[in-house]
Design an enzyme around this catalytic site. Structure first.
Site, PDB file in Angstrom:
ATOM      1  CG  ASP A   1      -1.801   1.219   1.314  1.00 54.30           C
ATOM      2  OD1 ASP A   1      -2.392   1.583   0.276  1.00 54.30           O
ATOM      3  OD2 ASP A   1      -1.888   1.847   2.392  1.00 54.30           O
ATOM      4  CB  SER A   2       0.125   4.773  -0.698  1.00 58.21           C
ATOM      5  OG  SER A   2      -1.071   4.770   0.056  1.00 58.21           O
TER       6      SER A   2
ATOM      7  CE1 TYR B   1       2.984   5.793  -2.908  1.00 60.88           C
ATOM      8  CE2 TYR B   1       1.909   3.960  -4.014  1.00 60.88           C
ATOM      9  CZ  TYR B   1       3.008   4.483  -3.360  1.00 60.88           C
ATOM     10  OH  TYR B   1       4.114   3.697  -3.177  1.00 60.88           O
ATOM     11  N   GLY B   2      -2.779   9.149  -3.513  1.00 67.53           N
ATOM     12  CA  GLY B   2      -4.082   9.509  -4.067  1.00 67.53           C
ATOM     13  C   GLY B   2      -4.180  10.869  -4.721  1.00 67.53           C
TER      14      GLY B   2
ATOM     15  CB  CYS C   1      -2.903   1.153  -2.650  1.00 65.84           C
ATOM     16  SG  CYS C   1      -3.058   2.918  -2.861  1.00 65.84           S
TER      17      CYS C   1
ATOM     18  CB  THR D   1      -4.608   5.354  -5.147  1.00 64.36           C
ATOM     19  OG1 THR D   1      -5.427   6.073  -4.228  1.00 64.36           O
ATOM     20  CG2 THR D   1      -4.026   6.290  -6.173  1.00 64.36           C
TER      21      THR D   1
ATOM     22  CD  GLU E   1      -2.596   8.185   7.634  1.00 64.39           C
ATOM     23  OE1 GLU E   1      -1.648   8.983   7.729  1.00 64.39           O
ATOM     24  OE2 GLU E   1      -2.537   7.116   6.983  1.00 64.39           O
TER      25      GLU E   1
ATOM     26  CB  CYS F   1      -9.974   4.915   0.108  1.00 64.95           C
ATOM     27  SG  CYS F   1      -8.536   5.602   0.929  1.00 64.95           S
ATOM     28  CB  THR F   2      -6.311   1.556   2.498  1.00 61.74           C
ATOM     29  OG1 THR F   2      -5.878   2.919   2.360  1.00 61.74           O
ATOM     30  CG2 THR F   2      -5.697   0.699   1.417  1.00 61.74           C
ATOM     31  CG  HIS F   3      -6.812   5.414   5.534  1.00 59.08           C
ATOM     32  ND1 HIS F   3      -6.006   5.056   4.482  1.00 59.08           N
ATOM     33  CD2 HIS F   3      -5.984   5.912   6.488  1.00 59.08           C
ATOM     34  CE1 HIS F   3      -4.740   5.332   4.779  1.00 59.08           C
ATOM     35  NE2 HIS F   3      -4.707   5.852   5.985  1.00 59.08           N
TER      36      HIS F   3
HETATM   37  N1  DGL Z   1      -3.998   3.866   0.318  1.00 64.83           N
HETATM   38  C1  DGL Z   1      -4.649   4.914  -0.435  1.00 64.83           C
HETATM   39  C2  DGL Z   1      -5.867   4.318  -1.156  1.00 64.83           C
HETATM   40  O1  DGL Z   1      -6.416   3.300  -0.776  1.00 64.83           O
HETATM   41  C3  DGL Z   1      -5.038   6.078   0.451  1.00 64.83           C
HETATM   42  C4  DGL Z   1      -3.874   6.936   0.898  1.00 64.83           C
HETATM   43  C5  DGL Z   1      -3.157   7.581  -0.279  1.00 64.83           C
HETATM   44  O2  DGL Z   1      -3.701   8.524  -0.886  1.00 64.83           O
HETATM   45  O3  DGL Z   1      -2.069   7.111  -0.600  1.00 64.83           O
HETATM   46  O4  DGL Z   1      -6.302   4.870  -2.136  1.00 64.83           O
END
Ligand code: DGL
Length: 272
Positions: free
Chosen positions: A11-12, A43-44, A74, A76, A152, A186-188
């Protein structure tokens, strides 16, 4: 034949631990190598070219660890860089197709919402996959840029008025479109699941792509006979590209368990 090599997840940053959590709970006998590019997160908000370059470096890192398959946790990366993974020497799982499948089987009205980062929503990836499976679907997608920072900093409680109002504001287009299903792209976002559920109500099904992918990986390993043997307790290793200081606190939230410091190693970008 059983394959004792680890499952690679990247993941990012640390958000992909929500996916690792689903994998670990369904596949407790498997070793897992997790790579979080915490030195370059997010990364997003980056360009497609940059995300593709980062993703292939992340994948190379996992290949060096001799993994038997790779999961791009991820949202993204899964949305904009999955095609760059087609030449990988091991099976590759991304989040979009599995989430789309789960959403299409859950929806009754065909009105499906998608939330994710700006890059994910801008790519139109979920809509493309959903329409392949359900051509009449109406897809409403919106990016929720503040959700990642909220999680976060530890603001995800449904009782927190700031969190609730922020979620309400971002989800207004999903409510107005009358969606009965929402992909947490998205992961979060699974961490915000209870507040999202409260805002949307019980009639909207929330799709956690981590669950969909973990189930797909499990089915794949079983049908190929490459799952790890029963009785073996999986070993989990974590690699990050910035200081692992925040790992412990966030891991408890995202992974749902505390991680010993000796399990987390910082790696240099140069060595990727
Ligand atoms: N892990 C990214 C996603 O699931 C979220 C955080 C990022 O923008 O890197 O898109």
């Amino acid at each position: 034949m059983a394959d004792s090599r680890a499952i690679g997840i990247f993941d990012s940053g640390l958000g992909g631990l929500t996916v690792a959590r689903e994998v670990i709970s369904r596949l407790p006998n498997e070793d897992v190598v997790y790579f979080g590019d915490t030195g370059r997160v997010p990364y997003g908000s980056r360009s497609r070219e940059t995300i593709k370059k980062y993703a292939s470096q992340d994948e190379r890192f996992l290949l060096k660890h001799n993994v038997k398959l790779i999961i791009a946790a991820c949202g993204t990366v899964s949305s904009v860089a999955a095609d760059a993974a087609k030449d990988l020497p091991v099976p590759y799982f991304e989040m979009v197709t599995h989430a789309a499948k789960a959403a299409v089987s859950a929806t009754k009205s065909g009105k499906i919402g998608v939330i994710g980062t700006a890059a994910t929503v801008g790519s139109g990836s979920h809509k493309r996959e959903i329409l392949k499976l359900l051509p009449d679907a109406e897809v409403t997608a919106c990016s929720c840029s503040l959700f990642v920072p909220l999680v976060e900093v530890g603001w995800y409680s449904a009782d927190d008025i700031v969190v609730k109002e922020t979620v309400k504001r971002y989800l207004t287009p999903i409510i107005n479109a009358g969606c009965d299903t929402l992909i947490l792209g998205c992961t979060h976002y699974p961490v915000l699941q209870s507040v999202i559920g409260e805002v949307l109500g019980d009639n909207v099904t929330l799709i956690n792509p981590g669950i969909a992918v973990a189930s797909a990986v499990k089915d794949f390993l079983i049908s190929n006979g490459t799952s790890n043997e029963n009785g073996f307790s999986g070993n989990h290793e974590f690699f990050v590209t910035d200081k692992p200081d925040s790992f412990k606190t966030l891991a408890a939230v995202l992974l749902g368990e505390k991680i010993n410091e000796d399990k987390v190693k910082q790696v240099e970008l140069d060595s990727l």
